[in-house]
Design an enzyme around this catalytic site. Structure first.
Site, PDB file in Angstrom:
ATOM      1  N   ALA A   1       0.822  -1.212   0.000  1.00  0.00           N
ATOM      2  CA  ALA A   1       0.000   0.000   0.000  1.00  0.00           C
ATOM      3  C   ALA A   1       0.856   1.261   0.000  1.00  0.00           C
ATOM      4  O   ALA A   1       0.582   2.221  -0.724  1.00  0.00           O
ATOM      5  CB  ALA A   1      -0.938  -0.003   1.204  1.00  0.00           C
TER       6      ALA A   1
ATOM      7  N   SER B   1       8.363  -2.934  -1.370  1.00  0.00           N
ATOM      8  CA  SER B   1       7.513  -3.374  -2.478  1.00  0.00           C
ATOM      9  C   SER B   1       7.561  -4.893  -2.634  1.00  0.00           C
ATOM     10  O   SER B   1       7.740  -5.436  -3.720  1.00  0.00           O
ATOM     11  CB  SER B   1       7.955  -2.685  -3.777  1.00  0.00           C
ATOM     12  OG  SER B   1       6.941  -2.723  -4.746  1.00  0.00           O
TER      13      SER B   1
ATOM     14  N   CYS C   1       2.960 -13.002  -0.679  1.00  0.00           N
ATOM     15  CA  CYS C   1       2.130 -14.108  -1.165  1.00  0.00           C
ATOM     16  C   CYS C   1       2.959 -15.178  -1.871  1.00  0.00           C
ATOM     17  O   CYS C   1       2.538 -16.331  -1.976  1.00  0.00           O
ATOM     18  CB  CYS C   1       1.062 -13.585  -2.129  1.00  0.00           C
ATOM     19  SG  CYS C   1       0.004 -12.309  -1.424  1.00  0.00           S
TER      20      CYS C   1
ATOM     21  N   ALA D   1      -3.334  -8.571  -0.559  1.00  0.00           N
ATOM     22  CA  ALA D   1      -2.511  -7.697  -1.391  1.00  0.00           C
ATOM     23  C   ALA D   1      -3.341  -6.900  -2.393  1.00  0.00           C
ATOM     24  O   ALA D   1      -2.990  -5.760  -2.724  1.00  0.00           O
ATOM     25  CB  ALA D   1      -1.459  -8.525  -2.131  1.00  0.00           C
TER      26      ALA D   1
ATOM     27  N   ARG E   1       3.969  10.686  -9.217  1.00  0.00           N
ATOM     28  CA  ARG E   1       3.649  10.890 -10.636  1.00  0.00           C
ATOM     29  C   ARG E   1       2.698  12.072 -10.820  1.00  0.00           C
ATOM     30  O   ARG E   1       2.813  12.825 -11.783  1.00  0.00           O
ATOM     31  CB  ARG E   1       3.026   9.616 -11.234  1.00  0.00           C
ATOM     32  CG  ARG E   1       4.015   8.499 -11.483  1.00  0.00           C
ATOM     33  CD  ARG E   1       3.443   7.435 -12.412  1.00  0.00           C
ATOM     34  NE  ARG E   1       2.264   6.783 -11.869  1.00  0.00           N
ATOM     35  CZ  ARG E   1       2.302   5.704 -11.093  1.00  0.00           C
ATOM     36  NH1 ARG E   1       3.464   5.175 -10.742  1.00  0.00           N
ATOM     37  NH2 ARG E   1       1.189   5.154 -10.648  1.00  0.00           N
TER      38      ARG E   1
ATOM     39  N   GLU F   1      10.820   3.071   6.252  1.00  0.00           N
ATOM     40  CA  GLU F   1      10.632   1.623   6.287  1.00  0.00           C
ATOM     41  C   GLU F   1      11.630   1.024   7.275  1.00  0.00           C
ATOM     42  O   GLU F   1      12.833   1.275   7.184  1.00  0.00           O
ATOM     43  CB  GLU F   1      10.831   1.022   4.893  1.00  0.00           C
ATOM     44  CG  GLU F   1      10.955  -0.488   4.837  1.00  0.00           C
ATOM     45  CD  GLU F   1       9.775  -1.215   5.456  1.00  0.00           C
ATOM     46  OE1 GLU F   1      10.013  -2.178   6.224  1.00  0.00           O
ATOM     47  OE2 GLU F   1       8.615  -0.835   5.179  1.00  0.00           O
TER      48      GLU F   1
END
Length: 444
Positions: free
Chosen positions: A11, A38, A42, A300, A21, A32
């Site tokens: 997220a 990123s 899973c 996710a 952007r 972090e």
């Protein structure tokens, strides 16, 4: 405008990338506490099982790639406190141990979730691990690749636990699974489906122990046995997969509204109850399309989608997220299963007036190789017959049929309309009346 994002997994980085952007001139700072960003957890069971060997396949973009876009990404930095009145955060540099403050105009919390560790004695013995982080995956893969580690015990029969079963069996291990409740995946599937999946698990020689609680691990330095309320089993490796909880303890004094489990409550714009603070991902709630309730669904798919919406709104937009059906799926040995919308059990707890239908049929024609059983359960409004939920299990194309049900629920189709829905037909893929048509037509 200075925007701070706490957490750089699904997220958080989805929001950061979209924000940068749309507003290249904004200061976008991401903190972090680890060094992997990123990251798609899973994939961990499949990495562990040797379906692929490069852990970097689970990383969408490296820290360097994000920094090239102008995002100020700071790894090994943990936010330990948020002062909502003065709009500042306290950060601890985990490499130096020093602490410092930073200020924001807008803040996003995307700290994800952490593994729940049950109250098991000696749980810190060697060869015991969760399966949540990249480090976990590398550790468990190394353990399962050792020939001497023959007996694998998995505590918890949720998604990660059952996917780990397949990984361990692929590597030729003896596998025992302990689940505290009377069936697997009870939050996602109704009993008709879990009965089918449990049979598939046992068929592959897995010792599935339901209603059995692990109380203690035994060993000198490495785990050797697992003690339960019903007995003991030998264990060379133990994987703990008993669920996750939102990583939001550091926010306890902020006044941000949360669910009892610590999930941050957000609206359709990703906003929390505190002005200029947003959240998304496994630390936050997501709106259920069917019930309208704020639910905790750590997937996710929802994290990335709501994260993107938050990124747009941090950039000045006012876009709303359409909500989630909690659509989820997994592979259980040779079977696959998917669920979307609400289950019968959830509908009953909400006091909804529903009807259900469970059928067993075939996935395709009998004269083309590959025909097998497929099982469908539909949950629908008793009066209007509008679809509210669906579950599918089978050996081929069960999950893709679940996706059809998800679209039907979103479109507010009735069971009658599902029964006549113009689905593709060819002998290798379906019967003239697809199993979903059949299921819709037998709903009365």
């Amino acid at each position: 405008m200075r925007v701070i994002i706490i957490g750089a997994v699904a997220a958080g980085m989805s929001a950061a990338a979209k924000l940068k952007r749309m507003q290249p001139e904004y200061e976008v700072v991401v903190y972090e506490k680890g060094d992997v960003v990123s990251f798609g957890a899973c994939g961990l069971p499949y990495f562990v099982g040797g379906f692929f060997d490069d852990p970097n396949n689970m990383i969408a973009r490296s820290p360097e790639k994000f920094r090239e876009t102008g995002i100020d990404l700071k790894i090994f930095n943990e936010v330990i406190d948020v002062d909502v009145n003065n709009k500042k955060v306290t950060v601890r540099n985990l490499e130096t141990g020093t602490e410092f403050e930073d200020f924001y105009d807008k803040l996003m919390v995307a700290t994800g979730a952490s593994s729940i560790i049950p109250p098991i004695k000696n749980v810190k013995l060697e060869n015991v691990s969760t399966l949540k982080s990249m480090a976990d995956g590398i550790k468990v893969k190394e353990l399962l690749n050792k020939e001497e580690n023959k007996n694998v015990v998995i505590i918890g029969a949720g998604f990660i636990g059952l996917e780990a079963v397949e990984a361990a069996k692929k590597l030729g291990k003896n596998v025992t699974v302990f689940q505290a409740t009377d069936r697997i995946l009870e939050q996602v599937f109704d009993k008709e489906i879990t009965d089918v999946l449990e049979e598939e698990i046992k068929k592959h020689g897995v010792d599935l122990r339901l209603e059995e609680l692990v109380s203690e691990l035994v060993g000198e330095t490495k785990v050797e046995k697992v003690i339960t309320n019903k007995g003991e089993v030998d264990a060379d490796v133990v994987i703990i997969a008993t669920g996750v909880r939102p990583a939001t303890a550091f926010l306890k004094d902020t006044g941000i509204d949360m669910l009892p489990n610590g999930a941050i409550i957000v609206d359709e714009f990703g906003k929390t109850s505190v002005e200029d603070i947003y959240s998304a991902g496994d630390c936050a709630t997501i709106k259920n399309i069917v019930t309208g309730q704020d639910t905790y669904v750590p997937l996710a798919t929802g994290a990335n989608k709501l994260g993107r919406i938050v990124g747009e709104n941090l950039a000045g937009a006012n876009n709303s997220f359409q909500g989630s059906l909690g659509s989820s799926c997994l592979k259980v040995m040779d079977m696959e299963a998917g669920s979307t919308g609400i289950t019968e059990n959830q509908a009953k707890k909400l006091g909804l007036d529903v009807k259900v239908k469970f059928i067993s049929d075939f996935n395709q024609t009998n004269y083309y190789p590959g025909r097998d059983q497929i099982y469908v359960k539909l949950v629908y409004d008793a009066k209007t017959k509008v679809l509210l939920g669906g579950q599918v299990a089978g050996f081929k194309d069960a999950v893709q049929r679940t996706n059809v049900i998800a679209a039907a629920i979103f479109g507010k189709l009735t069971t009658n309309q599902l029964g006549m829905l113009d689905l593709c037909y060819a002998p290798p893929f379906a019967r003239t009346w697809d199993v979903l048509n059949v299921a819709g037509n037998v709903c009365k």
